[in-house]
Design a protein around this motif. Structure first.
Motif, short mmCIF file in Angstrom:
data_model
loop_
_atom_site.label_atom_id
_atom_site.label_comp_id
_atom_site.label_asym_id
_atom_site.label_seq_id
_atom_site.Cartn_x
_atom_site.Cartn_y
_atom_site.Cartn_z
N GLY A 157 0.79 -1.23 0.00
CA GLY A 157 0.00 0.00 0.00
C GLY A 157 0.82 1.27 0.00
N LYS A 158 2.12 1.14 -0.08
CA LYS A 158 3.00 2.32 -0.12
C LYS A 158 3.73 2.35 -1.46
CE LYS A 158 3.92 2.02 4.86
NZ LYS A 158 4.98 1.88 5.90
N PRO A 159 3.31 3.20 -2.39
CA PRO A 159 3.92 3.21 -3.73
C PRO A 159 5.39 3.63 -3.73
CG PRO A 159 2.44 5.08 -3.44
CD PRO A 159 2.23 4.20 -2.25
N GLU A 160 5.78 4.52 -2.83
CA GLU A 160 7.17 4.98 -2.77
C GLU A 160 7.87 4.29 -1.61
OE1 GLU A 160 7.05 9.24 -2.64
OE2 GLU A 160 6.79 9.41 -4.80
N CYS A 161 8.12 2.99 -1.80
CA CYS A 161 8.70 2.18 -0.74
C CYS A 161 9.42 1.00 -1.36
CB CYS A 161 7.57 1.69 0.17
SG CYS A 161 8.10 0.78 1.64
N SER A 162 10.60 0.65 -0.83
CA SER A 162 11.36 -0.47 -1.37
C SER A 162 11.04 -1.75 -0.59
CB SER A 162 12.86 -0.17 -1.36
OG SER A 162 13.29 0.18 -0.05
N PHE A 163 11.63 -1.92 0.59
CA PHE A 163 11.29 -3.04 1.47
C PHE A 163 11.64 -2.65 2.89
CE2 PHE A 163 15.71 -3.74 0.50
CZ PHE A 163 16.27 -4.38 1.60
N ALA A 218 11.83 -5.10 -4.81
CA ALA A 218 12.09 -4.04 -3.82
C ALA A 218 12.30 -2.68 -4.48
CB ALA A 218 13.29 -4.42 -2.96
N TYR A 219 13.29 -2.58 -5.37
CA TYR A 219 13.62 -1.29 -5.99
C TYR A 219 12.68 -0.92 -7.12
CZ TYR A 219 18.07 -1.72 -3.43
OH TYR A 219 19.03 -1.85 -2.45
N LYS A 220 11.90 -1.86 -7.60
CA LYS A 220 10.85 -1.63 -8.61
C LYS A 220 11.39 -1.40 -10.04
CE LYS A 220 7.69 -1.62 -5.32
NZ LYS A 220 8.54 -1.60 -4.11
N PHE A 221 12.47 -2.09 -10.42
CA PHE A 221 12.87 -2.11 -11.82
C PHE A 221 11.93 -3.07 -12.55
CE2 PHE A 221 16.83 -0.64 -9.92
CZ PHE A 221 17.25 0.32 -10.83
N ASP A 222 11.44 -2.66 -13.73
CA ASP A 222 10.54 -3.51 -14.50
C ASP A 222 11.26 -4.00 -15.76
OD1 ASP A 222 10.57 -1.33 -16.24
OD2 ASP A 222 8.63 -0.57 -15.54
N ASN A 223 10.50 -4.66 -16.66
CA ASN A 223 11.10 -5.23 -17.87
C ASN A 223 11.83 -4.18 -18.69
OD1 ASN A 223 10.44 -8.05 -17.84
ND2 ASN A 223 8.30 -7.48 -18.09
N GLN A 224 11.32 -2.95 -18.69
CA GLN A 224 11.94 -1.89 -19.50
C GLN A 224 13.12 -1.25 -18.77
OE1 GLN A 224 9.20 1.08 -20.88
NE2 GLN A 224 10.77 2.30 -21.90
#
Length: 498
Positions: free
Chosen positions: A333-339, A419-425
């Motif tokens: 529920g926290k969009p700007e959060c890693s882990f 965690a860091y939110k890197f995606d396919n692109q």
């Protein structure tokens, strides 16, 4: 025409030649002004990276006339200290100091004797010593005291040995990368210093033995000031997001896996390990597993109790186990959060991933770049292999490393993607690299650049001089003018009546 008249004509002609030569020399000196090349003279600096698992000495050099300017600092040599990190000598501090001597001797042989007294040497201790300080401040200071005494016994300009913070480690790694790749300032073809656009600044991803760091310049304003670092370099302000996760370095995370499995199974029989290859068996003790504050001890706890781990080589179970230890649920529920509930703005731009990021992916043949799909398939295929086939293919690889590439591979993808939110692109913007411009990537160069003020806060002034050919031409006409003047004087004297 009389003798006096001829003499006047000759004298006038010579005077004209002299004046003309002087004018030409003046014009040459003013028209073409470029950089002046002087004989090189180097200065040197050294930094010990006292990490959790080992210590390395980096020796750098740069042109002496570029100090506090923009001269490129290059790596002269890298010396790996034999043995473990200095935190491992907490029970025998003098050995910590003695372990550095071989590399100090190597540096003394490489740096000219006349430069040694002015060559600064620093030691920065990272996560291993941070953990030791949490457990025993007294032993920590004893280790540092022995290290200081050893370095002071050499003819260098010792500048101190201390534990650097995780934020410093991340920020100095970021400075190192962007300095080496000329992201802060470049010398253009027009002969002027130019500042590249901020979009060219690279992020830094560092995975050590006991901690991991992420540092980058986000597009938006940083909301958590504790995760913000600011620098003024070459006349420009730089603000970066940086965070260090203690206990989440590769070695400590692999230990977290062992600790979790011990708590979930009885140690009276072999404990199944989904990340170890099938057919591999590790015999150890509880005391070897629960040695740092990164893992909480089970109850009851007997350090000498033996425990055996038996590899099962099950990729899906390994990945699931890794994800339970990264604590992604704290960011639900926290969009700007890693882990672990840690704030992080969205990643953007390109990144250099180094240290254990590089070593793991280089072994798996995923460096310097590969797509996320290829990465996932490669890790799953490696984790499915048995121990016997791995030993046949990699006979020279240490068992302690070979058994952990599966778990480390899944840890890296979990860290970067979940965690860091890197995606396919955005994954394609990560380069897994050990060096940049023939220099090892890490925090040490940025640390030395900062402490020696080799990166100025303001942009460098333009320094002008004459090309060698122009200087020779000017000198010729100056000498010619002087010679003609002397000749004119001689003619005047010879023609004068007695």
């Amino acid at each position: 025409m009389g003798k006096l008249t001829v003499q006047r004509y000759v004298t006038g002609a010579l005077a004209g030649v002299a004046v003309g030569s002087g004018v030409i020399a003046l014009i040459l000196s003013l028209v073409k002004i470029t950089s002046v090349t002087l004989p090189p003279s180097f200065k040197y600096g050294m930094v010990f990276d006292a990490g959790s698992t080992h210590t390395s000495l980096f020796v750098y050099k740069w042109l002496a006339d570029k100090e506090n300017g923009t001269g490129l600092v290059t790596q002269l040599l890298l010396c790996d200290v034999d043995g473990p990190g200095i935190s491992s000598y907490s029970s025998d501090p003098p050995r910590a100091g003695q372990s550095l001597r071989s590399c100090l001797d190597t540096a003394a042989a490489a740096i000219p004797s006349e430069r040694q007294r002015e060559s600064p040497v620093y030691l920065g201790a990272t996560a291993g010593m941070r953990l030791l300080e949490m457990q025993s401040p007294v032993e920590t200071e004893q280790v540092l005291a022995e290290v200081r005494n050893t370095i002071r016994s050499y003819p260098f300009d010792f500048q101190g040995a201390r534990i650097i913070s995780g934020a410093e480690e991340g920020a100095y790694g970021w400075i190192t990368i962007n300095y080496l790749l000329s992201s802060f300032i470049k010398f253009s073809y027009e002969g002027k210093w130019k500042h590249p656009k901020n979009g060219n600044l690279l992020g830094a991803l560092d995975l050590g033995g006991a901690s991991t760091q992420i540092t980058f310049a986000p597009k938006e304003q940083i909301k958590d000031k504790q995760s913000e670092a600011s620098f003024r370099l070459y006349g420009y302000e730089h603000t970066v997001y940086t965070h260090s996760f203690l206990c989440y370095g590769k070695e400590q995370f692999m230990n977290k896996i062992l600790a979790k499995l011990v708590k979930e199974h009885s140690i009276s029989s072999p404990v199944p390990h989904p990340c170890f290859p099938a057919g591999y068996q590790l015999n150890t003790t509880l005391g070897d597993i629960f040695t740092s504050p990164c893992t909480s001890k089970p109850e009851p706890y007997t350090p000498a109790s033996a425990v055996t781990f038996k590899g099962s080589g099950t990729p899906a179970q390994c990945e699931a186990l890794v994800k339970t230890l990264v604590n992604l649920s704290a960011c639900t529920g926290k969009p700007e959060c890693s882990f672990d509930g840690v704030y992080q703005p969205p990643v953007q731009g390109s990144y250099f991933a180094f240290a254990a990021f590089f070593y793991t992916f280089d072994f798996l043949k995923l460096a310097p770049q590969s797509t996320l799909d290829v990465t996932r398939r490669t890790i799953a295929a490696f984790c499915s292999r048995d121990w016997k086939s791995l030993k046949v293919e990699f006979p020279s690889e240490k068992d302690s490393r070979l058994r952990e590439y599966c778990g480390a591979g899944y840890y890296i993808t979990t860290l970067l993607v979940d965690a860091y939110k890197f995606d396919n692109q955005s994954w394609n913007n990560i380069v897994f690299q050990k060096k940049a411009d023939d220099t090892d990537i890490g925090w040490t160069l940025g640390y030395m650049l900062n402490l020696t003020n080799l990166i100025p806060s303001e942009a460098p002034p333009e320094v002008k001089g004459h090309d060698y050919d122009v200087w020779i031409g000017s000198l010729f006409f100056i000498v010619l003018a002087i010679a003609v003047c002397l000749l004119a004087i001689a003619v005047q004297c010879l023609g004068s009546p007695d």
